[in-house]
Design a protein around this motif. Sequence first.
Motif, PDB file in Angstrom:
ATOM      1  N   LEU A 160       0.815  -1.217   0.000  1.00  0.00           N
ATOM      2  CA  LEU A 160       0.000   0.000   0.000  1.00  0.00           C
ATOM      3  C   LEU A 160       0.847   1.266   0.000  1.00  0.00           C
ATOM      4  O   LEU A 160       0.292   2.379  -0.001  1.00  0.00           O
ATOM      5  N   GLN A 161       2.161   1.106   0.021  1.00  0.00           N
ATOM      6  CA  GLN A 161       3.108   2.229  -0.016  1.00  0.00           C
ATOM      7  C   GLN A 161       2.818   3.242   1.099  1.00  0.00           C
ATOM      8  O   GLN A 161       2.750   4.458   0.878  1.00  0.00           O
ATOM      9  N   ILE A 162       2.643   2.697   2.297  1.00  0.00           N
ATOM     10  CA  ILE A 162       2.413   3.545   3.478  1.00  0.00           C
ATOM     11  C   ILE A 162       3.775   3.818   4.108  1.00  0.00           C
ATOM     12  O   ILE A 162       4.364   2.950   4.758  1.00  0.00           O
ATOM     13  N   GLY A 163       4.284   4.995   3.911  1.00  0.00           N
ATOM     14  CA  GLY A 163       5.619   5.332   4.389  1.00  0.00           C
ATOM     15  C   GLY A 163       5.600   6.025   5.748  1.00  0.00           C
ATOM     16  O   GLY A 163       4.547   6.301   6.325  1.00  0.00           O
ATOM     17  N   SER A 164       6.802   6.292   6.239  1.00  0.00           N
ATOM     18  CA  SER A 164       7.008   7.033   7.493  1.00  0.00           C
ATOM     19  C   SER A 164       6.367   6.368   8.700  1.00  0.00           C
ATOM     20  O   SER A 164       6.030   7.029   9.682  1.00  0.00           O
ATOM     21  N   VAL A 165       6.164   5.060   8.634  1.00  0.00           N
ATOM     22  CA  VAL A 165       5.640   4.332   9.788  1.00  0.00           C
ATOM     23  C   VAL A 165       6.811   3.913  10.663  1.00  0.00           C
ATOM     24  O   VAL A 165       7.788   3.342  10.181  1.00  0.00           O
ATOM     25  N   GLU A 166       6.732   4.201  11.948  1.00  0.00           N
ATOM     26  CA  GLU A 166       7.761   3.732  12.880  1.00  0.00           C
ATOM     27  C   GLU A 166       7.412   2.287  13.259  1.00  0.00           C
ATOM     28  O   GLU A 166       6.521   2.051  14.077  1.00  0.00           O
ATOM     29  N   ARG A 167       8.115   1.344  12.633  1.00  0.00           N
ATOM     30  CA  ARG A 167       7.807  -0.075  12.820  1.00  0.00           C
ATOM     31  C   ARG A 167       8.565  -0.619  14.031  1.00  0.00           C
ATOM     32  O   ARG A 167       9.786  -0.690  14.026  1.00  0.00           O
ATOM     33  N   LEU A 168       7.813  -1.024  15.044  1.00  0.00           N
ATOM     34  CA  LEU A 168       8.404  -1.484  16.293  1.00  0.00           C
ATOM     35  C   LEU A 168       8.369  -3.013  16.364  1.00  0.00           C
ATOM     36  O   LEU A 168       7.322  -3.628  16.074  1.00  0.00           O
ATOM     37  N   PRO A 169       9.467  -3.642  16.760  1.00  0.00           N
ATOM     38  CA  PRO A 169       9.560  -5.104  16.746  1.00  0.00           C
ATOM     39  C   PRO A 169       8.974  -5.765  17.992  1.00  0.00           C
ATOM     40  O   PRO A 169       9.621  -6.594  18.640  1.00  0.00           O
ATOM     41  N   ASP A 170       7.731  -5.410  18.319  1.00  0.00           N
ATOM     42  CA  ASP A 170       7.074  -5.995  19.490  1.00  0.00           C
ATOM     43  C   ASP A 170       6.063  -7.033  19.042  1.00  0.00           C
ATOM     44  O   ASP A 170       5.258  -6.781  18.132  1.00  0.00           O
ATOM     45  N   ASN A 171       6.083  -8.194  19.686  1.00  0.00           N
ATOM     46  CA  ASN A 171       5.056  -9.191  19.428  1.00  0.00           C
ATOM     47  C   ASN A 171       3.713  -8.699  19.969  1.00  0.00           C
ATOM     48  O   ASN A 171       3.667  -7.810  20.836  1.00  0.00           O
ATOM     49  N   PRO A 172       2.603  -9.254  19.503  1.00  0.00           N
ATOM     50  CA  PRO A 172       1.282  -8.762  19.924  1.00  0.00           C
ATOM     51  C   PRO A 172       1.064  -8.741  21.432  1.00  0.00           C
ATOM     52  O   PRO A 172       0.450  -7.807  21.955  1.00  0.00           O
ATOM     53  N   ASP A 173       1.553  -9.767  22.151  1.00  0.00           N
ATOM     54  CA  ASP A 173       1.340  -9.776  23.594  1.00  0.00           C
ATOM     55  C   ASP A 173       2.115  -8.664  24.292  1.00  0.00           C
ATOM     56  O   ASP A 173       1.738  -8.215  25.387  1.00  0.00           O
ATOM     57  N   GLN A 174       3.196  -8.203  23.664  1.00  0.00           N
ATOM     58  CA  GLN A 174       3.933  -7.058  24.198  1.00  0.00           C
ATOM     59  C   GLN A 174       3.296  -5.739  23.746  1.00  0.00           C
ATOM     60  O   GLN A 174       3.333  -4.733  24.467  1.00  0.00           O
TER      61      GLN A 174
END
Length: 346
Positions: A160-174
Amino acid sequence: MISRIAKRLLLAVIALCLVPLTAMAAEFERNIMTGGPSGTYIRFGRDIANLGKACGQTLNVVESAGSLENFVGVRNRRNTQFGIVQSDVLEYLKTYEANDPDVQQAVRGVRIMFPLYNEEVHVLARKDIVSLKDLQGKKVAVGKKDSGTFLTASLMLDILQIGSVERLPDNPDQALPKLLAGEIDAFFYVAGAPAALFANAEIDKEKFHLLPITDAPLLATYNAANIPAGTYSFMDQPVDLVAVKAVLMTYDYDPKKNAYHRDSCKTVSDFSSLILNGLTELEETGHPKWKSVDLTALPPGWQVGSCVKVGLAVDYKPTCTAPATPPASTDANEEYLNLLKQRLKK
């Protein structure tokens, strides 16, 4: 006299003990890569292993981080013939590893054994975020690297070319407590609905909701799906979104290549037959998701393995051995004394 008898009995016991040890050492090792200790993948793996056990074949169920690790495991881990992965793992590798010839070679050799069940793509977000495109510029948890949630979130955001997202490496339970505390704006979670994480949590429906996912570009890779109203306590309305298919993958072994390929191909054929013929049993006694398995629902981009098709033949018979049965006598010493009495008679 007694010493000779005792010696013979000792030799007989040793011989009996050596038989199962030799058989165990000679048994071909089989493994299936699954997921975390409390997830659906590992429970499916155990259900499949139980079919093998009833046939006298041992299948080791291996925990893992998820789809990417399972894919690599089937390709590179010795004696690992099976892995449960999300169907979009192929699209992910073709997209992100397009310049790696080793990865692309691996992609060409991977095959599907059976499609399993749909896993809905949940995106829980603040109420003011109304679509995936609104995630631009936000803090979004996408899961640990190599997990299925991570690869799906990464692929969907990039499609979807959604840029500038701060992608955090947290699993769902975290990620869930961080979202509730206002530390992040949303998080992805790929799981078959109803997901226990949401069913067991207190989520304020005035502040959070599941994002609808109806973007047309995603439907080339994912299946349209719907989560009915009331599935979770914070849902008053149904939500249209997409789902990814969990699949049982294997490799296109060539039985003419060497002994390992021959034995692995036989293993794939045997378990293909066992699962097909045991599907009713799996639906009745296995994980509830077996009831939604449609073996004809092949996801796009996947090819069925040749060893799988061998096992699906009407006249195919898997190699089964009778499970070991304990001796009828409950007192081992009684049997020993009876043997002595018979031999000492003159």
